[in-house]
Design a protein around this motif. Structure first.
Motif, PDB file in Angstrom:
ATOM      1  N   VAL A   1       0.832  -1.203   0.000  1.00 41.66           N
ATOM      2  CA  VAL A   1       0.000   0.000   0.000  1.00 41.66           C
ATOM      3  C   VAL A   1       0.868   1.255   0.000  1.00 41.66           C
ATOM      4  O   VAL A   1       0.584   2.225  -0.719  1.00 41.66           O
ATOM      5  CB  VAL A   1      -0.963  -0.022   1.207  1.00 41.66           C
ATOM      6  CG1 VAL A   1      -1.649   1.325   1.372  1.00 41.66           C
ATOM      7  CG2 VAL A   1      -2.010  -1.108   1.016  1.00 41.66           C
ATOM      8  N   ARG A   2       1.934   1.251   0.772  1.00 44.04           N
ATOM      9  CA  ARG A   2       2.820   2.415   0.802  1.00 44.04           C
ATOM     10  C   ARG A   2       3.513   2.624  -0.550  1.00 44.04           C
ATOM     11  O   ARG A   2       3.876   3.755  -0.898  1.00 44.04           O
ATOM     12  CB  ARG A   2       3.871   2.242   1.896  1.00 44.04           C
ATOM     13  CG  ARG A   2       3.324   2.435   3.307  1.00 44.04           C
ATOM     14  CD  ARG A   2       4.416   2.217   4.335  1.00 44.04           C
ATOM     15  NE  ARG A   2       3.923   2.400   5.692  1.00 44.04           N
ATOM     16  CZ  ARG A   2       4.615   2.109   6.786  1.00 44.04           C
ATOM     17  NH1 ARG A   2       5.854   1.632   6.675  1.00 44.04           N
ATOM     18  NH2 ARG A   2       4.097   2.305   7.988  1.00 44.04           N
ATOM     19  N   SER A   3       3.710   1.539  -1.295  1.00 45.03           N
ATOM     20  CA  SER A   3       4.410   1.619  -2.580  1.00 45.03           C
ATOM     21  C   SER A   3       3.469   1.915  -3.740  1.00 45.03           C
ATOM     22  O   SER A   3       3.920   1.952  -4.893  1.00 45.03           O
ATOM     23  CB  SER A   3       5.144   0.297  -2.856  1.00 45.03           C
ATOM     24  OG  SER A   3       6.054  -0.006  -1.832  1.00 45.03           O
TER      25      SER A   3
ATOM     26  N   ARG B   1       3.428   4.181 -11.239  1.00 45.32           N
ATOM     27  CA  ARG B   1       4.367   4.840 -12.162  1.00 45.32           C
ATOM     28  C   ARG B   1       5.203   3.823 -12.922  1.00 45.32           C
ATOM     29  O   ARG B   1       5.441   3.975 -14.129  1.00 45.32           O
ATOM     30  CB  ARG B   1       5.280   5.798 -11.385  1.00 45.32           C
ATOM     31  CG  ARG B   1       4.616   7.098 -10.982  1.00 45.32           C
ATOM     32  CD  ARG B   1       5.656   8.149 -10.616  1.00 45.32           C
ATOM     33  NE  ARG B   1       6.454   7.724  -9.469  1.00 45.32           N
ATOM     34  CZ  ARG B   1       6.145   8.005  -8.203  1.00 45.32           C
ATOM     35  NH1 ARG B   1       5.033   8.687  -7.920  1.00 45.32           N
ATOM     36  NH2 ARG B   1       6.928   7.607  -7.221  1.00 45.32           N
ATOM     37  N   GLU B   2       5.634   2.771 -12.238  1.00 45.84           N
ATOM     38  CA  GLU B   2       6.480   1.776 -12.892  1.00 45.84           C
ATOM     39  C   GLU B   2       5.710   1.001 -13.955  1.00 45.84           C
ATOM     40  O   GLU B   2       6.230   0.730 -15.044  1.00 45.84           O
ATOM     41  CB  GLU B   2       7.063   0.815 -11.847  1.00 45.84           C
ATOM     42  CG  GLU B   2       8.140  -0.118 -12.378  1.00 45.84           C
ATOM     43  CD  GLU B   2       9.341   0.629 -12.953  1.00 45.84           C
ATOM     44  OE1 GLU B   2       9.922   0.132 -13.935  1.00 45.84           O
ATOM     45  OE2 GLU B   2       9.684   1.711 -12.424  1.00 45.84           O
ATOM     46  N   VAL B   3       4.471   0.646 -13.655  1.00 44.20           N
ATOM     47  CA  VAL B   3       3.664  -0.053 -14.660  1.00 44.20           C
ATOM     48  C   VAL B   3       3.455   0.838 -15.877  1.00 44.20           C
ATOM     49  O   VAL B   3       3.596   0.410 -17.017  1.00 44.20           O
ATOM     50  CB  VAL B   3       2.308  -0.494 -14.073  1.00 44.20           C
ATOM     51  CG1 VAL B   3       1.419  -1.080 -15.175  1.00 44.20           C
ATOM     52  CG2 VAL B   3       2.515  -1.526 -12.976  1.00 44.20           C
ATOM     53  N   LEU B   4       3.123   2.105 -15.647  1.00 40.11           N
ATOM     54  CA  LEU B   4       2.937   3.036 -16.761  1.00 40.11           C
ATOM     55  C   LEU B   4       4.215   3.186 -17.585  1.00 40.11           C
ATOM     56  O   LEU B   4       4.178   3.228 -18.817  1.00 40.11           O
ATOM     57  CB  LEU B   4       2.499   4.404 -16.242  1.00 40.11           C
ATOM     58  CG  LEU B   4       1.015   4.585 -15.946  1.00 40.11           C
ATOM     59  CD1 LEU B   4       0.777   5.936 -15.279  1.00 40.11           C
ATOM     60  CD2 LEU B   4       0.187   4.476 -17.222  1.00 40.11           C
ATOM     61  N   ALA B   5       5.350   3.259 -16.902  1.00 46.61           N
ATOM     62  CA  ALA B   5       6.621   3.452 -17.598  1.00 46.61           C
ATOM     63  C   ALA B   5       6.947   2.265 -18.496  1.00 46.61           C
ATOM     64  O   ALA B   5       7.547   2.430 -19.569  1.00 46.61           O
ATOM     65  CB  ALA B   5       7.742   3.665 -16.589  1.00 46.61           C
TER      66      ALA B   5
ATOM     67  N   ILE C   1      -4.844   1.033 -13.388  1.00 43.46           N
ATOM     68  CA  ILE C   1      -3.707   0.370 -12.739  1.00 43.46           C
ATOM     69  C   ILE C   1      -3.770   0.583 -11.227  1.00 43.46           C
ATOM     70  O   ILE C   1      -3.509  -0.340 -10.438  1.00 43.46           O
ATOM     71  CB  ILE C   1      -2.383   0.909 -13.318  1.00 43.46           C
ATOM     72  CG1 ILE C   1      -2.254   0.507 -14.788  1.00 43.46           C
ATOM     73  CG2 ILE C   1      -1.192   0.382 -12.521  1.00 43.46           C
ATOM     74  CD1 ILE C   1      -1.166   1.260 -15.530  1.00 43.46           C
ATOM     75  N   ALA C   2      -4.127   1.790 -10.817  1.00 45.00           N
ATOM     76  CA  ALA C   2      -4.252   2.067  -9.383  1.00 45.00           C
ATOM     77  C   ALA C   2      -5.310   1.172  -8.745  1.00 45.00           C
ATOM     78  O   ALA C   2      -5.126   0.686  -7.620  1.00 45.00           O
ATOM     79  CB  ALA C   2      -4.586   3.541  -9.158  1.00 45.00           C
ATOM     80  N   HIS C   3      -6.417   0.933  -9.455  1.00 44.48           N
ATOM     81  CA  HIS C   3      -7.447   0.032  -8.925  1.00 44.48           C
ATOM     82  C   HIS C   3      -6.897  -1.381  -8.759  1.00 44.48           C
ATOM     83  O   HIS C   3      -7.212  -2.077  -7.779  1.00 44.48           O
ATOM     84  CB  HIS C   3      -8.658   0.003  -9.853  1.00 44.48           C
ATOM     85  CG  HIS C   3      -9.463   1.265  -9.846  1.00 44.48           C
ATOM     86  ND1 HIS C   3      -9.712   1.989  -8.694  1.00 44.48           N
ATOM     87  CD2 HIS C   3     -10.082   1.933 -10.849  1.00 44.48           C
ATOM     88  CE1 HIS C   3     -10.449   3.044  -8.999  1.00 44.48           C
ATOM     89  NE2 HIS C   3     -10.681   3.038 -10.291  1.00 44.48           N
TER      90      HIS C   3
ATOM     91  N   VAL D   1       4.447  -6.696 -14.590  1.00 45.91           N
ATOM     92  CA  VAL D   1       5.292  -5.676 -13.968  1.00 45.91           C
ATOM     93  C   VAL D   1       5.179  -5.740 -12.450  1.00 45.91           C
ATOM     94  O   VAL D   1       6.183  -5.671 -11.732  1.00 45.91           O
ATOM     95  CB  VAL D   1       4.936  -4.271 -14.494  1.00 45.91           C
ATOM     96  CG1 VAL D   1       5.761  -3.212 -13.760  1.00 45.91           C
ATOM     97  CG2 VAL D   1       5.164  -4.180 -15.985  1.00 45.91           C
ATOM     98  N   LEU D   2       3.954  -5.880 -11.946  1.00 43.37           N
ATOM     99  CA  LEU D   2       3.779  -5.982 -10.494  1.00 43.37           C
ATOM    100  C   LEU D   2       4.514  -7.201  -9.947  1.00 43.37           C
ATOM    101  O   LEU D   2       5.134  -7.140  -8.877  1.00 43.37           O
ATOM    102  CB  LEU D   2       2.294  -6.054 -10.145  1.00 43.37           C
ATOM    103  CG  LEU D   2       1.482  -4.782 -10.379  1.00 43.37           C
ATOM    104  CD1 LEU D   2       0.003  -5.040 -10.103  1.00 43.37           C
ATOM    105  CD2 LEU D   2       1.980  -3.633  -9.513  1.00 43.37           C
ATOM    106  N   GLY D   3       4.458  -8.308 -10.689  1.00 46.31           N
ATOM    107  CA  GLY D   3       5.162  -9.514 -10.249  1.00 46.31           C
ATOM    108  C   GLY D   3       6.658  -9.300 -10.154  1.00 46.31           C
ATOM    109  O   GLY D   3       7.319  -9.770  -9.214  1.00 46.31           O
ATOM    110  N   ALA D   4       7.217  -8.574 -11.119  1.00 46.80           N
ATOM    111  CA  ALA D   4       8.653  -8.304 -11.098  1.00 46.80           C
ATOM    112  C   ALA D   4       9.025  -7.359  -9.953  1.00 46.80           C
ATOM    113  O   ALA D   4      10.045  -7.545  -9.273  1.00 46.80           O
ATOM    114  CB  ALA D   4       9.088  -7.719 -12.441  1.00 46.80           C
ATOM    115  N   GLU D   5       8.190  -6.352  -9.743  1.00 43.13           N
ATOM    116  CA  GLU D   5       8.484  -5.364  -8.704  1.00 43.13           C
ATOM    117  C   GLU D   5       8.323  -5.926  -7.297  1.00 43.13           C
ATOM    118  O   GLU D   5       8.968  -5.464  -6.352  1.00 43.13           O
ATOM    119  CB  GLU D   5       7.570  -4.145  -8.877  1.00 43.13           C
ATOM    120  CG  GLU D   5       7.827  -3.336 -10.130  1.00 43.13           C
ATOM    121  CD  GLU D   5       9.206  -2.706 -10.138  1.00 43.13           C
ATOM    122  OE1 GLU D   5       9.564  -2.062  -9.126  1.00 43.13           O
ATOM    123  OE2 GLU D   5       9.926  -2.879 -11.139  1.00 43.13           O
ATOM    124  N   LEU D   6       7.436  -6.913  -7.140  1.00 41.05           N
ATOM    125  CA  LEU D   6       7.097  -7.427  -5.805  1.00 41.05           C
ATOM    126  C   LEU D   6       7.522  -8.887  -5.644  1.00 41.05           C
ATOM    127  O   LEU D   6       6.926  -9.630  -4.864  1.00 41.05           O
ATOM    128  CB  LEU D   6       5.584  -7.281  -5.583  1.00 41.05           C
ATOM    129  CG  LEU D   6       5.060  -5.848  -5.656  1.00 41.05           C
ATOM    130  CD1 LEU D   6       3.528  -5.834  -5.691  1.00 41.05           C
ATOM    131  CD2 LEU D   6       5.565  -5.009  -4.476  1.00 41.05           C
TER     132      LEU D   6
END
Length: 362
Positions: free
Chosen positions: A243-245, A251-255, A279-281, A325-330
């Motif tokens: 949630v904090r991220s 931004r990273e997904v959009l990029a 994406i925010a949802h 992207v979320l999988g890679a970031e997290l």
């Protein structure tokens, strides 16, 4: 005036007339349908729950199917609220309070007020003294109201599952001041499982059953329970960190979207804004699924979103890059990785639809 409940064909006729009025954005015609029914002796509770409520549910269904715009949906909802207010002030439905006091409120950031409003009116009709606080009630304000006015029970409404952490805080805060909580609304699940998980004292699926449950009495809760007692998995901090991220994740997904979905490079500024909101949802629902430790909260949302996108001629497969992207970031978060993997399986199993006009959210 004697009252009666119409048979099903009569109710359908009233629903059809009210539907025609709200979709024409004709507030006076909508009020006429409702007030004429009252004048004809139809009982007010039936008008509320068997005419107005089904029409409003149909508004949501038609919006999801892309047959009503957001503006049309908002206009219809606004008319419904004003029609309910007109009904509440009709001389035939005035009821002197003779029972206890109930506070009805939506959790903070919950703006879907109609379910709570319907319950408040039903309780008033049945003789309760009702404090209806409306939409988006911050928990400190709710507790301040209870300290000042008291209540036999708080009826807490939420329609959007991403509000469940806020609902949890409100439930435990009300109980801490000795007031039991009846939870209701779509956010708590069709079977109320999220209400039970969050420690609510009662849950009911609709206004009639909620009114009966309140009349039966709900015991004052035991003091001393903490939120972490209900959800010990929160100790791993994954929910808090995700949630904090949220801003950085969006931004990273959009990029990365243009690389993973080249068609997005041609998006207008408006399309990019809508994409960022979508994406925010996704991130919000990932967060609440982590909070509840419930994979279905996330996978059901992805399946629903896929249907919304398809209805707007956007391929559901466009959600894939977001999950990637979320999988890679997290990747260092075990529960999050499990959730995203389940979501990818659900997404891949959805049927593809031909004839789309966009390559991604847009």
């Amino acid at each position: 005036m004697s009252t009666h409940t119409l048979a099903a064909p009569g109710m359908r006729g009233l629903q059809d007339r009210l539907w025609a009025a709200v979709t024409d954005r004709d507030e006076h015609a909508a009020a006429s349908v409702v007030l004429t029914a009252l004048d004809d002796g139809v009982d007010a509770e039936s008008v509320l729950l068997d005419v107005i409520a089904p029409v409003q549910a149909r508004v949501g269904t038609e919006w999801a199917a892309n047959r009503l715009s957001v503006a049309q949906e908002h206009a219809a909802s606004a008319i419904a609220e004003r029609v309910i207010a007109a009904l509440a002030h009709h001389p035939a439905v005035r009821t002197a309070p003779r029972l206890g006091r109930v506070t009805v409120a939506c959790v903070d950031q919950e703006w879907h007020v109609l379910p709570a409003r319907l319950l408040a009116e039903v309780l008033t009709l049945r003789g309760w003294r009702v404090d209806f606080l409306g939409a988006q009630v911050p928990t400190p304000h709710l507790i301040g109201h209870l300290h000042s006015n008291g209540a036999d029970v708080v009826a807490l409404s939420s329609s959007i599952p991403t509000r469940l952490p806020t609902a949890h805080a409100a439930i435990t805060a009300c109980q801490a001041v000795g007031v039991p909580v009846l939870a209701g609304g779509a956010a708590f699940g069709p079977d109320g499982r999220h209400a039970r998980r969050l420690g609510a004292d009662a849950w009911e699926p609709d206004a009639r059953s909620a009114a009966r449950r309140i009349a039966d009495g709900i015991a004052v809760p035991a003091a001393g329970r903490q939120q972490i007692d209900d959800l010990p998995h929160l100790g791993d901090q994954e929910y808090t960190l995700v949630v904090r991220s949220r801003p950085q994740l969006v931004r990273e997904v959009l990029a990365q979207l243009e690389t993973r979905f080249p068609a997005s490079a041609a998006y207008t500024e408006e399309q990019r804004e809508h994409t960022a909101q979508d994406i925010a949802h996704v991130v919000d629902y990932l967060g609440v699924a982590l909070y509840m430790d419930d994979d279905e909260l996330f996978t059901d949302f992805l399946a629903w979103t896929a249907g919304i996108l398809e209805a707007r001629r956007v391929p559901a497969a466009s959600l894939g890059p977001v999950l990637d992207v979320l999988g890679a970031e997290l990747k260092d978060f075990p529960r999050t990785t499990r959730l995203l993997g389940r979501a990818r399986t659900v997404l891949d199993a959805l049927p593809a639809t031909a004839g789309h006009t966009h390559g991604a959210f847009g």
